[in-house]
Design a protein around this motif. Structure first.
Motif, PDB file in Angstrom:
ATOM      1  N   GLU A  50     -35.893  -0.433   7.790  1.00 42.39           N
ATOM      2  CA  GLU A  50     -37.148  -0.123   8.483  1.00 42.39           C
ATOM      3  C   GLU A  50     -36.938  -0.188   9.991  1.00 42.39           C
ATOM      4  OE1 GLU A  50     -40.697  -0.114  10.505  1.00 42.39           O
ATOM      5  OE2 GLU A  50     -39.479  -1.945  10.445  1.00 42.39           O
ATOM      6  N   VAL A  51     -36.233  -1.237  10.453  1.00 46.45           N
ATOM      7  CA  VAL A  51     -35.990  -1.389  11.884  1.00 46.45           C
ATOM      8  C   VAL A  51     -35.136  -0.229  12.399  1.00 46.45           C
ATOM      9  CG1 VAL A  51     -34.912  -2.838  13.652  1.00 46.45           C
ATOM     10  CG2 VAL A  51     -36.215  -3.897  11.794  1.00 46.45           C
ATOM     11  N   LEU A  52     -34.095   0.115  11.685  1.00 42.27           N
ATOM     12  CA  LEU A  52     -33.198   1.195  12.113  1.00 42.27           C
ATOM     13  C   LEU A  52     -33.884   2.552  12.121  1.00 42.27           C
ATOM     14  CD1 LEU A  52     -29.946   0.052  10.268  1.00 42.27           C
ATOM     15  CD2 LEU A  52     -30.253   0.187  12.752  1.00 42.27           C
ATOM     16  N   SER A  53     -34.951   2.694  11.355  1.00 40.97           N
ATOM     17  CA  SER A  53     -35.668   3.979  11.301  1.00 40.97           C
ATOM     18  C   SER A  53     -36.305   4.326  12.640  1.00 40.97           C
ATOM     19  CB  SER A  53     -36.745   3.944  10.214  1.00 40.97           C
ATOM     20  OG  SER A  53     -37.835   3.113  10.591  1.00 40.97           O
ATOM     21  N   HIS A  54     -36.430   3.347  13.541  1.00 44.12           N
ATOM     22  CA  HIS A  54     -37.041   3.596  14.851  1.00 44.12           C
ATOM     23  C   HIS A  54     -36.037   4.133  15.871  1.00 44.12           C
ATOM     24  CE1 HIS A  54     -40.865   1.627  13.786  1.00 44.12           C
ATOM     25  NE2 HIS A  54     -40.122   0.763  13.119  1.00 44.12           N
ATOM     26  N   VAL A  55     -34.760   4.068  15.553  1.00 47.67           N
ATOM     27  CA  VAL A  55     -33.736   4.497  16.505  1.00 47.67           C
ATOM     28  C   VAL A  55     -33.795   6.011  16.689  1.00 47.67           C
ATOM     29  CG1 VAL A  55     -31.256   4.625  16.955  1.00 47.67           C
ATOM     30  CG2 VAL A  55     -32.233   2.549  15.949  1.00 47.67           C
ATOM     31  N   THR A  56     -33.854   6.451  17.949  1.00 46.78           N
ATOM     32  CA  THR A  56     -33.952   7.882  18.259  1.00 46.78           C
ATOM     33  C   THR A  56     -32.648   8.473  18.785  1.00 46.78           C
ATOM     34  OG1 THR A  56     -34.617   7.535  20.568  1.00 46.78           O
ATOM     35  CG2 THR A  56     -36.372   7.525  18.890  1.00 46.78           C
ATOM     36  N   GLY A  57     -31.793   7.604  19.370  1.00 44.78           N
ATOM     37  CA  GLY A  57     -30.552   8.104  19.957  1.00 44.78           C
ATOM     38  C   GLY A  57     -30.735   8.684  21.347  1.00 44.78           C
ATOM     39  N   CYS A  70     -21.840  -9.684  14.170  1.00 50.07           N
ATOM     40  CA  CYS A  70     -22.007  -8.407  13.464  1.00 50.07           C
ATOM     41  C   CYS A  70     -21.287  -8.408  12.120  1.00 50.07           C
ATOM     42  CB  CYS A  70     -21.515  -7.256  14.331  1.00 50.07           C
ATOM     43  SG  CYS A  70     -19.785  -7.375  14.868  1.00 50.07           S
ATOM     44  N   PHE A  71     -20.263  -9.241  11.977  1.00 49.15           N
ATOM     45  CA  PHE A  71     -19.510  -9.298  10.724  1.00 49.15           C
ATOM     46  C   PHE A  71     -20.314  -9.956   9.599  1.00 49.15           C
ATOM     47  CE2 PHE A  71     -16.352  -8.863  14.025  1.00 49.15           C
ATOM     48  CZ  PHE A  71     -15.498  -7.899  13.502  1.00 49.15           C
ATOM     49  N   GLU A  72     -21.449 -10.547   9.929  1.00 49.10           N
ATOM     50  CA  GLU A  72     -22.299 -11.167   8.913  1.00 49.10           C
ATOM     51  C   GLU A  72     -23.415 -10.245   8.441  1.00 49.10           C
ATOM     52  OE1 GLU A  72     -22.850 -14.324  11.575  1.00 49.10           O
ATOM     53  OE2 GLU A  72     -20.761 -14.890  11.213  1.00 49.10           O
ATOM     54  N   LEU A  73     -23.487  -9.036   8.984  1.00 47.31           N
ATOM     55  CA  LEU A  73     -24.443  -8.055   8.487  1.00 47.31           C
ATOM     56  C   LEU A  73     -23.996  -7.568   7.114  1.00 47.31           C
ATOM     57  CD1 LEU A  73     -24.913  -5.994  11.758  1.00 47.31           C
ATOM     58  CD2 LEU A  73     -26.738  -7.269  10.596  1.00 47.31           C
ATOM     59  N   PRO A  74     -24.946  -7.292   6.208  1.00 45.68           N
ATOM     60  CA  PRO A  74     -24.558  -6.762   4.894  1.00 45.68           C
ATOM     61  C   PRO A  74     -23.782  -5.456   5.033  1.00 45.68           C
ATOM     62  CG  PRO A  74     -26.875  -7.402   4.916  1.00 45.68           C
ATOM     63  CD  PRO A  74     -26.391  -7.473   6.342  1.00 45.68           C
ATOM     64  N   GLU A  75     -22.860  -5.241   4.134  1.00 43.53           N
ATOM     65  CA  GLU A  75     -22.044  -4.021   4.178  1.00 43.53           C
ATOM     66  C   GLU A  75     -22.915  -2.778   4.151  1.00 43.53           C
ATOM     67  OE1 GLU A  75     -18.667  -1.968   1.338  1.00 43.53           O
ATOM     68  OE2 GLU A  75     -18.631  -4.152   1.594  1.00 43.53           O
ATOM     69  N   GLU A  76     -23.979  -2.818   3.343  1.00 43.48           N
ATOM     70  CA  GLU A  76     -24.868  -1.654   3.257  1.00 43.48           C
ATOM     71  C   GLU A  76     -25.583  -1.393   4.582  1.00 43.48           C
ATOM     72  OE1 GLU A  76     -24.709  -3.490  -0.912  1.00 43.48           O
ATOM     73  OE2 GLU A  76     -24.695  -4.174   1.182  1.00 43.48           O
ATOM     74  N   THR A  77     -25.905  -2.456   5.306  1.00 45.69           N
ATOM     75  CA  THR A  77     -26.534  -2.272   6.622  1.00 45.69           C
ATOM     76  C   THR A  77     -25.547  -1.642   7.598  1.00 45.69           C
ATOM     77  OG1 THR A  77     -28.175  -4.042   6.377  1.00 45.69           O
ATOM     78  CG2 THR A  77     -27.473  -3.507   8.615  1.00 45.69           C
ATOM     79  N   GLU A  79     -23.240   0.418   6.812  1.00 46.39           N
ATOM     80  CA  GLU A  79     -23.204   1.829   6.446  1.00 46.39           C
ATOM     81  C   GLU A  79     -24.437   2.561   6.968  1.00 46.39           C
ATOM     82  OE1 GLU A  79     -22.768   1.610   2.236  1.00 46.39           O
ATOM     83  OE2 GLU A  79     -20.618   1.132   2.325  1.00 46.39           O
ATOM     84  N   ASP A  80     -25.593   1.895   6.916  1.00 50.99           N
ATOM     85  CA  ASP A  80     -26.816   2.499   7.456  1.00 50.99           C
ATOM     86  C   ASP A  80     -26.687   2.726   8.961  1.00 50.99           C
ATOM     87  OD1 ASP A  80     -28.029   2.489   4.952  1.00 50.99           O
ATOM     88  OD2 ASP A  80     -29.100   0.603   5.295  1.00 50.99           O
ATOM     89  N   ILE A  81     -26.096   1.757   9.662  1.00 50.37           N
ATOM     90  CA  ILE A  81     -25.897   1.914  11.105  1.00 50.37           C
ATOM     91  C   ILE A  81     -24.961   3.088  11.374  1.00 50.37           C
ATOM     92  CG2 ILE A  81     -24.986   0.834  13.201  1.00 50.37           C
ATOM     93  CD1 ILE A  81     -25.766  -1.896  11.915  1.00 50.37           C
ATOM     94  N   ARG A  82     -23.889   3.184  10.594  1.00 51.98           N
ATOM     95  CA  ARG A  82     -22.948   4.302  10.793  1.00 51.98           C
ATOM     96  C   ARG A  82     -23.626   5.647  10.563  1.00 51.98           C
ATOM     97  NH1 ARG A  82     -17.338   4.346   7.515  1.00 51.98           N
ATOM     98  NH2 ARG A  82     -18.795   4.538   5.753  1.00 51.98           N
ATOM     99  N   ASN A  83     -24.509   5.711   9.576  1.00 54.95           N
ATOM    100  CA  ASN A  83     -25.253   6.953   9.337  1.00 54.95           C
ATOM    101  C   ASN A  83     -26.151   7.297  10.522  1.00 54.95           C
ATOM    102  OD1 ASN A  83     -24.096   7.319   6.814  1.00 54.95           O
ATOM    103  ND2 ASN A  83     -25.746   6.254   5.741  1.00 54.95           N
ATOM    104  N   ILE A  84     -26.804   6.290  11.072  1.00 57.95           N
ATOM    105  CA  ILE A  84     -27.658   6.499  12.241  1.00 57.95           C
ATOM    106  C   ILE A  84     -26.821   6.979  13.429  1.00 57.95           C
ATOM    107  CG2 ILE A  84     -29.035   5.304  14.006  1.00 57.95           C
ATOM    108  CD1 ILE A  84     -30.685   5.727  11.574  1.00 57.95           C
ATOM    109  N   VAL A  85     -25.664   6.353  13.614  1.00 60.62           N
ATOM    110  CA  VAL A  85     -24.765   6.741  14.700  1.00 60.62           C
ATOM    111  C   VAL A  85     -24.426   8.224  14.604  1.00 60.62           C
ATOM    112  CG1 VAL A  85     -22.364   6.502  15.489  1.00 60.62           C
ATOM    113  CG2 VAL A  85     -23.784   4.466  15.154  1.00 60.62           C
ATOM    114  N   ARG A  86     -24.129   8.677  13.409  1.00 66.52           N
ATOM    115  CA  ARG A  86     -23.756  10.078  13.219  1.00 66.52           C
ATOM    116  C   ARG A  86     -24.952  11.005  13.352  1.00 66.52           C
ATOM    117  NH1 ARG A  86     -19.797   8.840   7.984  1.00 66.52           N
ATOM    118  NH2 ARG A  86     -17.981   8.135   9.197  1.00 66.52           N
ATOM    119  N   GLU A  87     -26.067  10.633  12.754  1.00 72.01           N
ATOM    120  CA  GLU A  87     -27.260  11.483  12.778  1.00 72.01           C
ATOM    121  C   GLU A  87     -27.848  11.623  14.180  1.00 72.01           C
ATOM    122  OE1 GLU A  87     -29.943   9.676  10.057  1.00 72.01           O
ATOM    123  OE2 GLU A  87     -28.644  10.006   8.311  1.00 72.01           O
ATOM    124  N   LYS A  88     -27.815  10.548  14.942  1.00 69.74           N
ATOM    125  CA  LYS A  88     -28.455  10.536  16.262  1.00 69.74           C
ATOM    126  C   LYS A  88     -27.463  10.747  17.407  1.00 69.74           C
ATOM    127  CE  LYS A  88     -32.343   9.515  14.247  1.00 69.74           C
ATOM    128  NZ  LYS A  88     -33.435  10.510  14.112  1.00 69.74           N
TER     129      LYS A  88
END
Length: 229
Positions: A50-57, A70-77, A79-88
């Motif tokens: 939900e928080v990452l959905s606000h990122v506009t780039g 950052c190494f304590e973030l869930p692996e799926e999170t 991956e979500d960040i990497r998707n945002i990086v690519r999309e935005k």
């Protein structure tokens, strides 16, 4: 709890405060931020998405923080960040990591494939105060050693037990060895570490010029980046 914001003065970027697993160290004397950690994986993933959905780039730069590394973030999170990086079309990430993770920093660089600026909570370059009072568990010997691994140290000022000379030296070393840095003016919290009001007043007068320094961000309150509570 605000978890998304934009930093529009120095080093413009978007910033998100995510939830993660407990801090690998979690014993710093001054820290009660770890109360935001969690073991509820599904809850963390839902909140972080939900928080990452606000990122506009819009700035091409994103800072991701959590109550730990950052190494304590869930692996799926991650991956979500990497998707945002690519999309935005984000070109640069800011992450934070404890000294303990210094040998693993390239893992994130390889995973994301873009520039990563690594922050770390140094708190002070005074070894004795950092290790024996603050209990930081970051046993680098000096600023030069820290600079071999990390790009941007976070320092704290205004703690009872600190001295003016310690703070002057910390800021001089920050400027000598690093291109970026953050200075946090200590705020009383639930721990037994206390703010030194006279030292804070002196710092605000002595180092007022840092407001104009593009390489150093001074946080007068924990929420000055627009996230937190």
């Amino acid at each position: 709890m605000d978890r998304y914001s934009k930093i529009t003065n120095k080093n413009q970027r978007e910033i998100v405060l995510l939830k993660a697993y407990p801090c690998v160290w979690g014993k710093c004397r001054f820290c009660d931020y770890i109360d935001d950690n969690s073991r509820d994986k599904e809850g963390m993933l839902a909140l972080n998405r939900e928080v990452l959905s606000h990122v506009t780039g819009e700035f091409g730069v994103l800072e991701v923080i959590n109550s730990g590394s950052c190494f304590e973030l869930p692996e799926e999170t991650l991956e979500d960040i990497r998707n945002i990086v690519r999309e935005k079309n984000i070109q640069k990430l800011f992450f934070e990591a404890h000294w303990i993770y210094r040998k693993r920093l390239d893992e994130m660089r390889e995973f994301f494939g873009i520039q990563i600026v690594y922050k770390t909570g140094a708190e002070t370059f005074d070894y004795d105060f950092r290790e024996h009072y603050l209990n930081k568990h970051a046993d680098f010997q000096d600023a030069e050693e820290l600079s071999r691994y990390f790009d941007s140290p976070c320092l704290m000022v205004g703690i009872k037990g600190q001295t003016k000379e310690m703070i002057r030296n910390d800021i001089a070393l920050l400027k000598r060895y690093f291109k970026l840095g953050t200075i946090n003016v200590f705020t009383n919290n639930t721990t037994d570490v206390k703010r030194d009001e006279d030292l804070v007043k002196w710092f605000l007068e002595e180092f007022q010029y840092l407001e104009e320094d593009p390489s150093i961000e001074v946080l007068y309150e924990n929420t000055d980046f627009g996230v937190g509570d």
